[in-house]
Design a protein around this motif. Sequence first.
Motif, PDB file in Angstrom:
ATOM      1  N   GLU A 161      43.330  47.061  16.778  1.00  0.00           N
ATOM      2  CA  GLU A 161      42.040  46.751  16.191  1.00  0.00           C
ATOM      3  C   GLU A 161      41.250  46.029  17.269  1.00  0.00           C
ATOM      4  O   GLU A 161      41.825  45.464  18.206  1.00  0.00           O
ATOM      5  CB  GLU A 161      42.172  45.893  14.928  1.00  0.00           C
ATOM      6  CG  GLU A 161      42.898  44.582  15.130  1.00  0.00           C
ATOM      7  CD  GLU A 161      43.006  43.796  13.839  1.00  0.00           C
ATOM      8  OE1 GLU A 161      42.306  44.158  12.877  1.00  0.00           O
ATOM      9  OE2 GLU A 161      43.770  42.833  13.791  1.00  0.00           O
ATOM     10  N   GLU A 162      39.940  46.033  17.156  1.00  0.00           N
ATOM     11  CA  GLU A 162      39.095  45.555  18.252  1.00  0.00           C
ATOM     12  C   GLU A 162      39.395  44.127  18.681  1.00  0.00           C
ATOM     13  O   GLU A 162      39.342  43.791  19.864  1.00  0.00           O
ATOM     14  CB  GLU A 162      37.623  45.686  17.852  1.00  0.00           C
ATOM     15  CG  GLU A 162      36.682  45.659  19.027  1.00  0.00           C
ATOM     16  CD  GLU A 162      35.281  46.113  18.634  1.00  0.00           C
ATOM     17  OE1 GLU A 162      34.331  45.451  19.051  1.00  0.00           O
ATOM     18  OE2 GLU A 162      35.163  47.118  17.915  1.00  0.00           O
ATOM     19  N   GLN A 163      39.734  43.256  17.725  1.00  0.00           N
ATOM     20  CA  GLN A 163      39.996  41.861  18.059  1.00  0.00           C
ATOM     21  C   GLN A 163      41.168  41.709  19.029  1.00  0.00           C
ATOM     22  O   GLN A 163      41.238  40.733  19.784  1.00  0.00           O
ATOM     23  CB  GLN A 163      40.283  41.065  16.778  1.00  0.00           C
ATOM     24  CG  GLN A 163      40.661  39.597  16.991  1.00  0.00           C
ATOM     25  CD  GLN A 163      39.592  38.804  17.726  1.00  0.00           C
ATOM     26  OE1 GLN A 163      38.398  39.090  17.586  1.00  0.00           O
ATOM     27  NE2 GLN A 163      40.009  37.819  18.503  1.00  0.00           N
ATOM     28  N   LEU A 164      42.083  42.672  19.040  1.00  0.00           N
ATOM     29  CA  LEU A 164      43.240  42.578  19.927  1.00  0.00           C
ATOM     30  C   LEU A 164      42.830  42.592  21.403  1.00  0.00           C
ATOM     31  O   LEU A 164      43.548  42.048  22.252  1.00  0.00           O
ATOM     32  CB  LEU A 164      44.224  43.718  19.653  1.00  0.00           C
ATOM     33  CG  LEU A 164      44.966  43.665  18.315  1.00  0.00           C
ATOM     34  CD1 LEU A 164      45.954  44.825  18.204  1.00  0.00           C
ATOM     35  CD2 LEU A 164      45.705  42.344  18.151  1.00  0.00           C
ATOM     36  N   LEU A 165      41.687  43.209  21.716  1.00  0.00           N
ATOM     37  CA  LEU A 165      41.216  43.184  23.101  1.00  0.00           C
ATOM     38  C   LEU A 165      40.923  41.753  23.527  1.00  0.00           C
ATOM     39  O   LEU A 165      41.197  41.357  24.661  1.00  0.00           O
ATOM     40  CB  LEU A 165      39.968  44.053  23.256  1.00  0.00           C
ATOM     41  CG  LEU A 165      40.142  45.554  23.015  1.00  0.00           C
ATOM     42  CD1 LEU A 165      38.816  46.277  23.222  1.00  0.00           C
ATOM     43  CD2 LEU A 165      41.205  46.139  23.925  1.00  0.00           C
ATOM     44  N   ASN A 166      40.341  40.962  22.627  1.00  0.00           N
ATOM     45  CA  ASN A 166      40.103  39.550  22.919  1.00  0.00           C
ATOM     46  C   ASN A 166      41.419  38.793  23.043  1.00  0.00           C
ATOM     47  O   ASN A 166      41.621  38.012  23.966  1.00  0.00           O
ATOM     48  CB  ASN A 166      39.259  38.907  21.819  1.00  0.00           C
ATOM     49  CG  ASN A 166      37.799  39.333  21.881  1.00  0.00           C
ATOM     50  OD1 ASN A 166      37.331  39.841  22.894  1.00  0.00           O
ATOM     51  ND2 ASN A 166      37.080  39.130  20.791  1.00  0.00           N
ATOM     52  N   PHE A 179      40.645  33.634  18.248  1.00  0.00           N
ATOM     53  CA  PHE A 179      41.731  33.962  19.158  1.00  0.00           C
ATOM     54  C   PHE A 179      43.070  33.689  18.491  1.00  0.00           C
ATOM     55  O   PHE A 179      43.244  32.684  17.812  1.00  0.00           O
ATOM     56  CB  PHE A 179      41.623  33.120  20.446  1.00  0.00           C
ATOM     57  CG  PHE A 179      42.799  33.260  21.373  1.00  0.00           C
ATOM     58  CD1 PHE A 179      43.056  34.468  22.010  1.00  0.00           C
ATOM     59  CD2 PHE A 179      43.634  32.184  21.611  1.00  0.00           C
ATOM     60  CE1 PHE A 179      44.136  34.598  22.882  1.00  0.00           C
ATOM     61  CE2 PHE A 179      44.714  32.299  22.477  1.00  0.00           C
ATOM     62  CZ  PHE A 179      44.967  33.502  23.114  1.00  0.00           C
ATOM     63  N   MET A 180      44.009  34.598  18.681  1.00  0.00           N
ATOM     64  CA  MET A 180      45.359  34.425  18.154  1.00  0.00           C
ATOM     65  C   MET A 180      46.366  34.736  19.249  1.00  0.00           C
ATOM     66  O   MET A 180      46.373  35.830  19.793  1.00  0.00           O
ATOM     67  CB  MET A 180      45.612  35.337  16.948  1.00  0.00           C
ATOM     68  CG  MET A 180      47.008  35.208  16.375  1.00  0.00           C
ATOM     69  SD  MET A 180      47.253  36.292  14.940  1.00  0.00           S
ATOM     70  CE  MET A 180      48.976  35.928  14.545  1.00  0.00           C
ATOM     71  N   GLN A 181      47.180  33.756  19.576  1.00  0.00           N
ATOM     72  CA  GLN A 181      48.242  33.955  20.549  1.00  0.00           C
ATOM     73  C   GLN A 181      49.537  34.246  19.796  1.00  0.00           C
ATOM     74  O   GLN A 181      50.055  33.398  19.083  1.00  0.00           O
ATOM     75  CB  GLN A 181      48.410  32.725  21.432  1.00  0.00           C
ATOM     76  CG  GLN A 181      49.367  32.924  22.583  1.00  0.00           C
ATOM     77  CD  GLN A 181      49.422  31.718  23.494  1.00  0.00           C
ATOM     78  OE1 GLN A 181      49.755  30.614  23.054  1.00  0.00           O
ATOM     79  NE2 GLN A 181      49.087  31.912  24.770  1.00  0.00           N
TER      80      GLN A 181
END
Length: 295
Positions: free
Chosen positions: A114-119, A150-152
């Motif tokens: 999903e797009e957020q994974l690029l961040n 952000f999620m690490q």
Amino acid sequence: MFFCQNEIAAADVSAYGDIWTHLRVKSQKYPHFLANSFSNQQEFAKIIIASPSPNRGKSHFISDFQYFVFTKSTKSLMSIRTLLHDRRMEDVLIILRSMFEGYLASRYIDEEYEEQLLNDFLFVPQLIAHRKIIYDGKVAVDRDKNIIEFMQRNPSQMKLGKDKNYFFDLYEYLCNYAHCNFSILDCYLNEKGSFTCEKEVNGLLVRVLVLFVYTKIFESIVTVKGEDFLDNGTEKKCYKLVKEVTIFLDKRLEFFSKYDSDVNDELNKHMKRMFKNMRKSLKEEVGSLNKDFLA
């Protein structure tokens, strides 16, 4: 710890040499795919975080991340080759943990995209490393105190498919060597009970684990439908290589799943289960190679 003192068969060394030779050739073309220079990606990351656009469609960055994982793991394999020659098995397992984490992340960003994974995987980590964003382990903020999404993820959050069945056992085993865990003391003691740097244990097991993890990486990134191979011959050789090494691993993992170490029943049962589940995971098609050749 679990110990297996079996001598290394010539076939084992040959299989390791084959995969090393072919994958080294394959890896040489991968830097070519990185479309943006590192500095340009830094600038793009800053722009994309400040002004996120739902239409940016930068799917090629997934490939960049996977090629990064592949290249990083191939470089690690070069180091592992030297360590194996010097009989430093414990240090091989330290590096192998990082390679395993790379495989999990590469598979996760591809299958759960999903797009957020690029961040999360590409852009924000660069900004954190350059101190443009501050992350305290819980919240990420920029220099203006704006909260950045952000999620690490830790490795256990990225396990997928049949990897779930052996993940905790294998990762725990590798962590024993990556950390100062007193449970591996015997690896550093000689027959007289004195400390030594010359002892070698688990040579066959370590080689099998290296092949297992690196083949997962190779299969999931290289032998994939639509991959841009140098030519048809290279493509066929890569698929053939993964098939041959998978068959080799299937036989070796079957051996370990039935092997009794001279430690204790509880540990034997635990390790046998791990090897059994690792063997079962070989049947999962993490790339485009058909696995009907496995019984």
